[in-house]
Design an enzyme around this catalytic site. Structure first.
Site, PDB file in Angstrom:
ATOM      1  N   CYS A  10      30.014  65.519  -5.615  1.00 18.62           N
ATOM      2  CA  CYS A  10      30.664  66.816  -5.431  1.00 18.62           C
ATOM      3  C   CYS A  10      32.109  66.654  -4.958  1.00 18.62           C
ATOM      4  O   CYS A  10      32.364  66.086  -3.898  1.00 18.62           O
ATOM      5  CB  CYS A  10      29.869  67.626  -4.416  1.00 18.62           C
ATOM      6  SG  CYS A  10      30.662  69.166  -3.982  1.00 18.62           S
TER       7      CYS A  10
HETATM    8  N1  MHO Z   1      25.319  71.212  -4.434  1.00 21.06           N
HETATM    9  C1  MHO Z   1      26.621  71.773  -4.481  1.00 21.06           C
HETATM   10  C2  MHO Z   1      27.475  71.221  -5.549  1.00 21.06           C
HETATM   11  C3  MHO Z   1      28.825  71.781  -5.535  1.00 21.06           C
HETATM   12  S1  MHO Z   1      29.917  70.784  -6.242  1.00 21.06           S
HETATM   13  C4  MHO Z   1      31.400  71.417  -6.326  1.00 21.06           C
HETATM   14  C5  MHO Z   1      26.511  73.264  -4.546  1.00 21.06           C
HETATM   15  O1  MHO Z   1      26.378  73.825  -5.624  1.00 21.06           O
HETATM   16  O2  MHO Z   1      26.523  73.860  -3.505  1.00 21.06           O
HETATM   17  O3  MHO Z   1      29.476  70.281  -7.470  1.00 21.06           O
END
Ligand code: MHO
Length: 163
Positions: A10
């Site tokens: 992420c």
């Molecule tokens: N698990 C995260 C991923 C965000 S990231 C910018 C969420 O969706 O909150 O890929």
């Protein structure tokens, strides 16, 4: 100033981490390594563009050598989980170093070998090293995300620096 591009899960957390590193002037969240032009977050999330979430770091090599950034990259995420990082699954979360020029490629390969023999990771490292493709800046609401909203998804720079 030089550029370095890292994918380590992420991008909110990767951007936040590298922004803390002394010698780093800018860190921008974006997408790279996929097929389409100017992808949106939604398209990348669906996994059908094959872009990785990456952070483009602008740094002063006199203050922080590229090799140090690569070592920090290996310490701030788990480079042994194929196409996933922490709670996130999909090729957009792959561990990848996109290199800018031959010298970065050489250093990245060398630091990868050093990480392999470090015994820090029990499983094999799956990080890819590839020449940097076009970088597509992510939507504004993804920039400085944790600064605006709080939260974290990687270790902090302070934790790594003191380890
Ligand atoms: N698990 C995260 C991923 C965000 S990231 C910018 C969420 O969706 O909150 O890929």
């Amino acid at each position: 100033m030089e550029k370095a591009t890292f994918g380590a899960g992420c991008f909110w957390g990767v951007e936040d981490f590298f922004r803390q590193v002394p010698g780093v002037a800018e860190a921008v969240s974006g997408y790279a390594g996929g097929a389409s032009q100017a992808p949106t977050y939604k398209q990348v999330c669906n996994g059908d563009t094959n872009h990785a979430e990456v952070v483009e770091v602008t740094f002063d090599p006199a203050k922080v050598p590229y090799a140090t950034l690569v070592d920090l990259f290996f310490k701030m995420h788990n480079p042994t989980t194929l196409n996933s990082q922490g709670p996130d699954f999909g090729t957009q979360y792959r561990s990848v170093i996109f290199t800018h020029g031959e010298e970065q490629a050489r250093v990245a390969r060398e630091r990868l070998e050093a990480a392999k023999v470090s015994s820090r990771w029990k499983q094999p490292i799956v990080t890819q090293i590839e020449p940097a493709p076009t970088f597509w800046k992510a939507e504004d609401y993804h920039q400085r995300y944790f600064e605006k909203h709080g939260g974290h998804c990687h270790v902090s720079y302070a934790e790594v620096a003191n380890s």
